[in-house]
Each structure stands twice: as C-alpha cells, then as structure tokens.
Design a protein around this motif. Structure first.
Motif, PDB file in Angstrom:
ATOM      1  N   ARG A 108       0.843  -1.204   0.000  1.00  0.00           N
ATOM      2  CA  ARG A 108       0.000   0.000   0.000  1.00  0.00           C
ATOM      3  C   ARG A 108       0.871   1.243   0.000  1.00  0.00           C
ATOM      4  O   ARG A 108       2.014   1.222   0.502  1.00  0.00           O
ATOM      5  CB  ARG A 108      -0.966   0.013   1.176  1.00  0.00           C
ATOM      6  CG  ARG A 108      -0.307   0.071   2.539  1.00  0.00           C
ATOM      7  CD  ARG A 108      -1.315   0.368   3.670  1.00  0.00           C
ATOM      8  NE  ARG A 108      -2.263  -0.712   3.876  1.00  0.00           N
ATOM      9  CZ  ARG A 108      -3.140  -0.725   4.880  1.00  0.00           C
ATOM     10  NH1 ARG A 108      -3.168   0.253   5.769  1.00  0.00           N
ATOM     11  NH2 ARG A 108      -3.992  -1.728   5.011  1.00  0.00           N
ATOM     12  N   THR A 109       0.351   2.310  -0.556  1.00  0.00           N
ATOM     13  CA  THR A 109       1.132   3.544  -0.649  1.00  0.00           C
ATOM     14  C   THR A 109       1.135   4.321   0.664  1.00  0.00           C
ATOM     15  O   THR A 109       2.092   5.049   0.957  1.00  0.00           O
ATOM     16  CB  THR A 109       0.578   4.443  -1.766  1.00  0.00           C
ATOM     17  OG1 THR A 109      -0.812   4.671  -1.535  1.00  0.00           O
ATOM     18  CG2 THR A 109       0.762   3.770  -3.127  1.00  0.00           C
ATOM     19  N   GLU A 110       0.074   4.160   1.465  1.00  0.00           N
ATOM     20  CA  GLU A 110      -0.005   4.881   2.736  1.00  0.00           C
ATOM     21  C   GLU A 110       0.754   4.102   3.805  1.00  0.00           C
ATOM     22  O   GLU A 110       0.184   3.309   4.557  1.00  0.00           O
ATOM     23  CB  GLU A 110      -1.465   5.079   3.133  1.00  0.00           C
ATOM     24  CG  GLU A 110      -2.222   6.000   2.188  1.00  0.00           C
ATOM     25  CD  GLU A 110      -3.639   6.239   2.636  1.00  0.00           C
ATOM     26  OE1 GLU A 110      -4.151   5.458   3.475  1.00  0.00           O
ATOM     27  OE2 GLU A 110      -4.259   7.206   2.161  1.00  0.00           O
ATOM     28  N   ARG A 111       2.041   4.325   3.852  1.00  0.00           N
ATOM     29  CA  ARG A 111       2.905   3.612   4.796  1.00  0.00           C
ATOM     30  C   ARG A 111       4.061   4.507   5.184  1.00  0.00           C
ATOM     31  O   ARG A 111       4.331   5.529   4.545  1.00  0.00           O
ATOM     32  CB  ARG A 111       3.420   2.304   4.189  1.00  0.00           C
ATOM     33  CG  ARG A 111       4.167   2.455   2.887  1.00  0.00           C
ATOM     34  CD  ARG A 111       4.305   1.116   2.170  1.00  0.00           C
ATOM     35  NE  ARG A 111       4.929   1.266   0.862  1.00  0.00           N
ATOM     36  CZ  ARG A 111       6.213   1.103   0.614  1.00  0.00           C
ATOM     37  NH1 ARG A 111       7.026   0.794   1.612  1.00  0.00           N
ATOM     38  NH2 ARG A 111       6.697   1.245  -0.593  1.00  0.00           N
ATOM     39  N   GLY A 112       4.747   4.090   6.257  1.00  0.00           N
ATOM     40  CA  GLY A 112       5.879   4.876   6.718  1.00  0.00           C
ATOM     41  C   GLY A 112       7.036   3.988   7.129  1.00  0.00           C
ATOM     42  O   GLY A 112       7.047   2.783   6.871  1.00  0.00           O
ATOM     43  N   GLU A 113       8.014   4.576   7.816  1.00  0.00           N
ATOM     44  CA  GLU A 113       9.163   3.824   8.314  1.00  0.00           C
ATOM     45  C   GLU A 113       8.769   3.041   9.554  1.00  0.00           C
ATOM     46  O   GLU A 113       9.109   1.879   9.700  1.00  0.00           O
ATOM     47  CB  GLU A 113      10.301   4.787   8.644  1.00  0.00           C
ATOM     48  CG  GLU A 113      11.489   4.168   9.367  1.00  0.00           C
ATOM     49  CD  GLU A 113      12.329   3.275   8.470  1.00  0.00           C
ATOM     50  OE1 GLU A 113      13.126   2.475   9.017  1.00  0.00           O
ATOM     51  OE2 GLU A 113      12.213   3.363   7.241  1.00  0.00           O
ATOM     52  N   ARG A 114       8.016   3.688  10.452  1.00  0.00           N
ATOM     53  CA  ARG A 114       7.632   3.083  11.717  1.00  0.00           C
ATOM     54  C   ARG A 114       6.384   3.764  12.254  1.00  0.00           C
ATOM     55  O   ARG A 114       6.044   4.885  11.860  1.00  0.00           O
ATOM     56  CB  ARG A 114       8.776   3.192  12.721  1.00  0.00           C
ATOM     57  CG  ARG A 114       9.192   4.629  13.033  1.00  0.00           C
ATOM     58  CD  ARG A 114      10.434   4.707  13.884  1.00  0.00           C
ATOM     59  NE  ARG A 114      10.240   4.051  15.163  1.00  0.00           N
ATOM     60  CZ  ARG A 114      11.205   3.921  16.082  1.00  0.00           C
ATOM     61  NH1 ARG A 114      12.415   4.411  15.834  1.00  0.00           N
ATOM     62  NH2 ARG A 114      10.964   3.323  17.217  1.00  0.00           N
ATOM     63  N   CYS A 115       5.724   3.096  13.180  1.00  0.00           N
ATOM     64  CA  CYS A 115       4.470   3.631  13.717  1.00  0.00           C
ATOM     65  C   CYS A 115       4.663   4.974  14.421  1.00  0.00           C
ATOM     66  O   CYS A 115       3.851   5.880  14.276  1.00  0.00           O
ATOM     67  CB  CYS A 115       3.840   2.625  14.672  1.00  0.00           C
ATOM     68  SG  CYS A 115       3.014   1.244  13.851  1.00  0.00           S
ATOM     69  N   SER A 116       5.750   5.109  15.182  1.00  0.00           N
ATOM     70  CA  SER A 116       5.908   6.301  16.022  1.00  0.00           C
ATOM     71  C   SER A 116       6.163   7.575  15.227  1.00  0.00           C
ATOM     72  O   SER A 116       6.019   8.682  15.767  1.00  0.00           O
ATOM     73  CB  SER A 116       7.041   6.091  17.035  1.00  0.00           C
ATOM     74  OG  SER A 116       8.247   5.834  16.359  1.00  0.00           O
TER      75      SER A 116
END
Length: 405
Positions: free
Chosen positions: A213-221
């Motif tokens: 998915r495109t809506e993602r990051g490196e980490r939750c925080s």
C-alpha cells in the motif's frame, strides 16, 4: 545446583527464562549471568532479576563457568552462541528454532558430536496438556497407523502482524515464518507421526504485508497515517516494550515498531507445504498470517480411524474452558474427549517444560523433551520449504542437510 547463564534479553528471554529462573526456580538452579548485545536491555533484565550482567559472551562463560547456557537471541545468531557454549564444555538449551538453515544446523550437530555435550530445544507445545493427550492417544493406537495429517494454522491481525514489525520479517534473520513459527507445528507433527521428514515441496506468497500500500511509513511512532492505519501501535504506552525496546534502540538501532508494509519485508505471509515422511505418512500444512481469528485445525487419518483436533485462540469461536478431541472409527463409532484449558504460558506448556529442563528427575514417557535431532528435523522442513518456494522444486531432507552420522 547447576550454574545457568542466559544469552539474550528480549521479551521471550525475560518471561520464559530470566524471570522464572530468578523466582520459581530459585534454589533449584544458580542463575548467575546474562549477556545481550544491547547493554540497556541487558541491564534492565539484570536489575529486575538480580543477576550479574556481562559485556561479552566469552567473558560471561569464563567468569561463571556455567554447566548450562540458555540461548534466546535472534534466530540467525543461535548457532554462534550454541557452538561457542558447547566448545566451552557446556550443555545448551536453545529457544526454537535451533537455527535457521541447513548449513548452520550441520555446524551445530557437528559441534555437539565433537564436544560430547548436549543441545536441548524448547518445544513447549509438546508440554501443553492438549497436545500431550493427542500424542498419548496416537501412541495407544487410537486410530491405528498414521497415514495422513492435514494442519491449517491461521494467525490473526494482531499476533500475525507483529512478526512483520520485528526482525522476524527479514529472511536472513529468522528464516521466515516457515522456520521461526512453523518449527513449532512441524515438530508437533513429527512427534505425533513418530517419523522423520523425507521430502518437502512448498509454495509461498507475500501479498498482504510488505510494500502493498502507498499509505505507509518507516515506523508507527513517526508515521503520518496513525489515524487511518488499522495496524498502528503505540509502544510508548506499553511499559515493557517502551523500556526494553524503544528506550534501548539507541544502542543498536533495532526498531520494534517498524511499519508492517515496509519494503524491507522479504518473508512470505501465505504458505502451503507438503511433506512425505520416512514411514510414508503425508502432511499437508498451511500458514496464513492475516486472519480475522487465530487458531488451528487438524485432521489425522490412520488405518483404524480419523482424529479431528483444533484450538481457537481468538475470535468469536475462541475456546475458554476445554479443547476437544474427536475420533471417528471405521464402524461409525464416535468418541469425544474434552481436555481442560490450563492457565499459564502456552497453555501451561512453559511451566512444565521448565520443570523438565531444570528440576530433573521427571519421567518422560511421551518423549516430550526434545534434543538436537528433533530441533534439526523441524527446522529443516522449513528450510527445505524455503528452498522449494525459491526454486520451485521438491527437496530431500537428506540431500539438503547431510547430517553427521
């Protein structure tokens, strides 16, 4: 009292070994040292369990001169600590899996043979009363000679997803879930069938976790999608995770809350494995990691009947009081037995396993305590399955492993 040291200070090391060694087993063993490459995590464990912390593994072995070394580090490092401990004259208790691939497995078995010391692998499911009762019924010939087992395991989106946040999501660290997680399941089947695996063929895909998915990051925080992502977790609000991981990451850079859609994820999330055993029994196995509920179901077909067994751990059908065993005989007779659910880690299995490991003098008629051969046979099914997925062909356990005689 035997001197025991621990290498590894993560969650499993703390709750399965360190805390019980310092409390329920105090006076039975001498828990005299811990080492972890992360000094913050090691100090937290040392302080909470009242045990000396060492800055190096070799230093700990020299200072403590232990008789038993417990290895509970990331899977890809097990072989290093196991072999060094064996060569120092110690017996070893290894968290499952014993290691992650055939090459490292060979090195462990060769070191064990060379040194004359012993490796025990902690297959705690063997000690869970439900699994043990199934083993007893099969050993008593309840369905005759086992010819086929079908086992379906499904992890929910809490437990399953968490593997994809951690180091387990990288093949070179965990061997994938067919080694790290399925080693439990393969060992139980090997134990029930009472035979060694011979040939393995597998398929695996990754279509749910990873960069899907495109809506993602490196980490939750640090993620900008915390309000919309159903997999968001805030470990700063969880005491153990915050202190032992978030506050310790500056020492080694290990990120505990990595995005489950991170592009570093390279393990499968959907797997199917076929195994042929030396006694000609067959296994059909599957593992899914994104189910809305968690549990497993299995059918065991023998020459004199069929056994149906299952455990539901989460979801609307989760069992709270007992797990059932259903046997159908060729005559049509049906026998049902309920096994009460026991409190404690892994359905009471952890406590029973620790008693067997450390207290001594406990009879073992079912062969619940597992040595290095059992450890090898379970992980080699997973290792062979990984090769089969990668190369799209079957693998012989014998040719893959070339185990020492």
């Amino acid at each position: 009292m035997k001197k025991v040291v621990l290498v590894g200070a993560g969650g499993r090391a703390f709750y399965m070994f360190a805390k019980p060694l310092a409390t329920e087993l105090k006076g039975i063993v001498d828990f005299c040292g811990v080492y972890d490459h992360n000094p913050v995590r090691a100090k937290l464990l040392g302080d909470e369990c009242g045990v000396a912390v060492y800055s190096g593994f070799a230093e700990m072995l020299e200072a403590c001169k232990p008789e038993i070394v417990v290895v509970a580090t990331p899977d890809n490092t097990h072989h290093t600590f196991i072999i060094e401990a064996l060569e120092a004259g110690c017996d070893v208790i290894s968290e499952k899996p014993m290691t992650i691939d055939a090459e490292k497995c060979r090195a462990i078995l060769e070191a064990e043979k060379r040194t004359g010391r012993n490796v025990t692998v902690t297959f705690n499911l063997r000690f869970m009363p439900y699994f043990a009762r199934i083993k007893q019924l099969l050993a008593d010939n309840a369905i005759g000679s086992i010819r086929h087992v079908a086992l379906e395991y499904f992890l929910d989106r809490s437990h399953g997803a968490d593997y994809f946040r951690r180091w387990h999501a990288e093949m070179d660290k965990s061997g994938g879930l067919l080694v790290h997680k399925s080693t439990h399941h393969f060992d139980i089947i090997n134990w029930w069938v009472d035979s060694h695996p011979e040939h393995v063929h597998a398929y695996g895909t990754r279509t749910f976790y990873g960069p899907t998915r495109t809506e993602r990051g490196e980490r939750c925080s640090t993620c900008e999608y915390t309000k919309t992502c159903e997999f968001y977790v805030d470990f700063s609000q969880q005491d153990f995770a915050n202190r032992h991981y978030l506050q310790a990451e500056k020492e080694d850079g290990y990120i505990r809350d990595r995005c489950v859609f991170h592009d570093r994820i390279d393990i499968c999330d959907t797997m199917s494995v076929n195994v042929k055993y030396e006694n000609d029994a067959l296994l059909t196995y599957s593992l899914v990691t994104y189910s809305p509920e968690e549990g497993w179901t299995a059918t065991i077909n023998g020459t004199d009947g069929r056994m149906e067994v299952s455990c539901m751990y989460s979801g609307p059908l989760a069992e709270k009081e007992a797990y059932s065993i259903r046997i159908i005989k060729p005559s049509g007779e049906t026998i049902t037995e309920d096994v009460p659910i026991v409190e404690g880690g892994h359905g009471g299995g952890d406590e029973k396993l620790r008693a067997m490991l450390f207290e001594g003098g406990i009879e073992d008629p079912l062969g619940q305590q597992a040595g290095s051969t059992a450890g090898a046979m379970s992980l080699l099914i997973g290792a062979a399955a990984n090769r089969s997925i990668a190369e799209n062909k079957s693998f012989s356990i014998a040719e893959l492993s070339a185990l020492p005689s």
